[in-house]
Design a protein around this motif. Structure first.
Motif, PDB file in Angstrom:
ATOM      1  N   ASP A 169      40.430  43.844  38.262  1.00 43.40           N
ATOM      2  CA  ASP A 169      41.845  44.208  38.194  1.00 43.40           C
ATOM      3  C   ASP A 169      42.727  43.043  37.744  1.00 43.40           C
ATOM      4  O   ASP A 169      43.947  43.111  37.857  1.00 43.40           O
ATOM      5  CB  ASP A 169      42.328  44.724  39.557  1.00 43.40           C
ATOM      6  N   TRP A 170      42.087  41.964  37.248  1.00 44.82           N
ATOM      7  CA  TRP A 170      42.882  40.830  36.777  1.00 44.82           C
ATOM      8  C   TRP A 170      43.530  41.175  35.444  1.00 44.82           C
ATOM      9  O   TRP A 170      42.905  41.734  34.550  1.00 44.82           O
ATOM     10  CB  TRP A 170      42.032  39.575  36.610  1.00 44.82           C
ATOM     11  N   SER A 171      44.810  40.827  35.311  1.00 45.34           N
ATOM     12  CA  SER A 171      45.554  41.123  34.091  1.00 45.34           C
ATOM     13  C   SER A 171      46.240  39.861  33.593  1.00 45.34           C
ATOM     14  O   SER A 171      46.940  39.187  34.363  1.00 45.34           O
ATOM     15  CB  SER A 171      46.604  42.210  34.375  1.00 45.34           C
ATOM     16  N   LYS A 172      46.064  39.562  32.316  1.00 47.01           N
ATOM     17  CA  LYS A 172      46.718  38.369  31.768  1.00 47.01           C
ATOM     18  C   LYS A 172      48.232  38.537  31.747  1.00 47.01           C
ATOM     19  O   LYS A 172      48.979  37.553  31.866  1.00 47.01           O
ATOM     20  CB  LYS A 172      46.203  38.068  30.358  1.00 47.01           C
ATOM     21  N   TYR A 173      48.714  39.776  31.638  1.00 48.46           N
ATOM     22  CA  TYR A 173      50.161  39.998  31.629  1.00 48.46           C
ATOM     23  C   TYR A 173      50.750  39.845  33.037  1.00 48.46           C
ATOM     24  O   TYR A 173      51.836  39.289  33.193  1.00 48.46           O
ATOM     25  CB  TYR A 173      50.488  41.378  31.058  1.00 48.46           C
ATOM     26  N   GLU A 174      50.024  40.329  34.040  1.00 45.87           N
ATOM     27  CA  GLU A 174      50.481  40.104  35.408  1.00 45.87           C
ATOM     28  C   GLU A 174      50.459  38.617  35.742  1.00 45.87           C
ATOM     29  O   GLU A 174      51.358  38.097  36.410  1.00 45.87           O
ATOM     30  CB  GLU A 174      49.601  40.880  36.398  1.00 45.87           C
ATOM     31  N   GLU A 175      49.420  37.933  35.273  1.00 50.51           N
ATOM     32  CA  GLU A 175      49.332  36.497  35.526  1.00 50.51           C
ATOM     33  C   GLU A 175      50.452  35.755  34.794  1.00 50.51           C
ATOM     34  O   GLU A 175      51.022  34.802  35.327  1.00 50.51           O
ATOM     35  CB  GLU A 175      47.966  35.971  35.071  1.00 50.51           C
ATOM     36  N   LEU A 176      50.782  36.199  33.589  1.00 49.88           N
ATOM     37  CA  LEU A 176      51.891  35.596  32.852  1.00 49.88           C
ATOM     38  C   LEU A 176      53.194  35.753  33.628  1.00 49.88           C
ATOM     39  O   LEU A 176      53.980  34.801  33.747  1.00 49.88           O
ATOM     40  CB  LEU A 176      52.022  36.258  31.481  1.00 49.88           C
ATOM     41  N   ASP A 177      53.423  36.942  34.178  1.00 49.45           N
ATOM     42  CA  ASP A 177      54.627  37.169  34.988  1.00 49.45           C
ATOM     43  C   ASP A 177      54.638  36.262  36.214  1.00 49.45           C
ATOM     44  O   ASP A 177      55.682  35.695  36.574  1.00 49.45           O
ATOM     45  CB  ASP A 177      54.697  38.632  35.448  1.00 49.45           C
ATOM     46  N   ARG A 178      53.480  36.116  36.854  1.00 51.50           N
ATOM     47  CA  ARG A 178      53.404  35.288  38.058  1.00 51.50           C
ATOM     48  C   ARG A 178      53.691  33.822  37.738  1.00 51.50           C
ATOM     49  O   ARG A 178      54.441  33.149  38.451  1.00 51.50           O
ATOM     50  CB  ARG A 178      52.023  35.411  38.713  1.00 51.50           C
ATOM     51  N   ILE A 179      53.108  33.324  36.649  1.00 49.51           N
ATOM     52  CA  ILE A 179      53.325  31.923  36.255  1.00 49.51           C
ATOM     53  C   ILE A 179      54.789  31.694  35.891  1.00 49.51           C
ATOM     54  O   ILE A 179      55.402  30.700  36.291  1.00 49.51           O
ATOM     55  CB  ILE A 179      52.425  31.557  35.060  1.00 49.51           C
TER      56      ILE A 179
END
Length: 310
Positions: A169-179
């Motif tokens: 369920d890892w998403s690069k877009y969710e991670e981008l938002d988090r960063i």
């Protein structure tokens, strides 16, 4: 082993104080010795509370109890408390930290090992949680020994080889938002510390862009613009322009892309920095965690300010 002043030392963000304060009272009613910040208001009056809290979390409690939430992960003081406790956990053992999750926040793997078990506050009333703490403390007292050594705990947990792959369920877009959120929040929380140095700092966030401006006597000495996407590099990257003056920010001179690091078994950002600043001793090619990325950008700002002050 000498008895410590506290059985438990709680750490939390202010948004969770209501739940934590009731839990603390229930713990005290069961005879537990609990460190709770407001109990020290008078004793610590006029002293550095951060220094005092670090001392408690690093050496004066049998167990450290972080009530982890989205706010906890994004505020500098709770994270400072967690860092102080981690120094003890490394020496004393995994059992020192008893994490309680307050919401559905995802705890980064670089903050808390994925094999560490935690409780969810939503599954317990404060009274029920207090009884769980009492049972834990009681077992520790009965055994008469400190928690297990961290080396043996991790060794047993990793005895069987596990695949180092991104979570499904890892998403690069969710991670981008988090960063992006983390970077904006940490800068906003940190820049007021520069005012005693004669520097006026402002941060602004508008949608997918945030800016940092640092002035001395009305002159801009540092300017940073960070955006999601931009510069034709795709919408899965952070881009930034950094310079001394706001009117010089015409182009992009750095970008970062979230990736899953198989060696760390955690999310990182791969950084490409073309700005003409002294680079810190970080291996940018291997990727940086969110905290490392923020500290890297913060150091760039401090370097620039110091250069203009010579």
């Amino acid at each position: 082993m000498p008895e410590k002043p506290y059985d438990l030392a709680v750490s939390f963000a202010g948004e969770q104080r209501d739940y934590v304060s009731v839990t603390v009272e229930e713990c005290k009613a069961l005879g537990l010795k609990v460190f709770y910040d407001r109990d020290k208001n008078n004793e610590w009056w006029g002293t550095s509370f951060i220094r005092e809290q670090r001392n408690v979390y690093s050496s004066q409690a049998q167990f450290f109890v972080p009530f982890i939430s989205a706010e906890y992960l994004n505020k500098p003081i709770p994270m400072d408390e967690f860092s102080a406790a981690m120094m003890t956990a490394v020496k004393q053992g995994d059992g020192y930290i008893l994490p309680v999750l307050m919401d559905n926040a995802r705890v980064p793997a670089d903050l808390l090992h994925p094999h560490i078990h935690y409780l969810r506050a939503s599954d317990y009333t404060p009274r029920q949680l207090a009884h769980e703490f009492a049972a834990k403390v009681g077992k520790s007292r009965g055994a008469g020994t400190p928690p297990a050594e961290i080396g043996s705990v991790v060794e047993h947990a990793l005895m069987l080889r596990l695949p180092r792959v991104a979570h499904s369920d890892w998403s690069k877009y969710e991670e981008l938002d988090r960063i992006f959120d983390y970077l904006a929040e940490q800068f906003t929380a940190g820049v007021p510390q520069l005012r005693p140095k004669g520097l006026v700092c402002t941060t602004k966030r508008q949608g997918d862009r945030f800016t940092v401006r640092v002035e001395r006597a009305g002159e801009t000495v540092f300017a940073l613009d960070v955006s999601k996407g931009g510069g034709g590099l795709g919408d899965d990257q952070l881009t930034w322009s950094v310079g001394q003056r706001s009117h010089s920010l015409g182009g992009i001179n750095g970008w970062a892309r979230p990736e899953w690091d198989r060696q760390r078994d955690a999310a990182v950002v791969k950084v490409n920095d073309l700005s003409a600043y002294v680079q810190r001793d970080l291996n940018l090619g291997s990727g940086l965690t969110a905290r490392e990325f923020f500290m890297y950008m913060w150091d760039k700002m401090i370097d620039q300010i110091e250069r203009t002050s010579r």
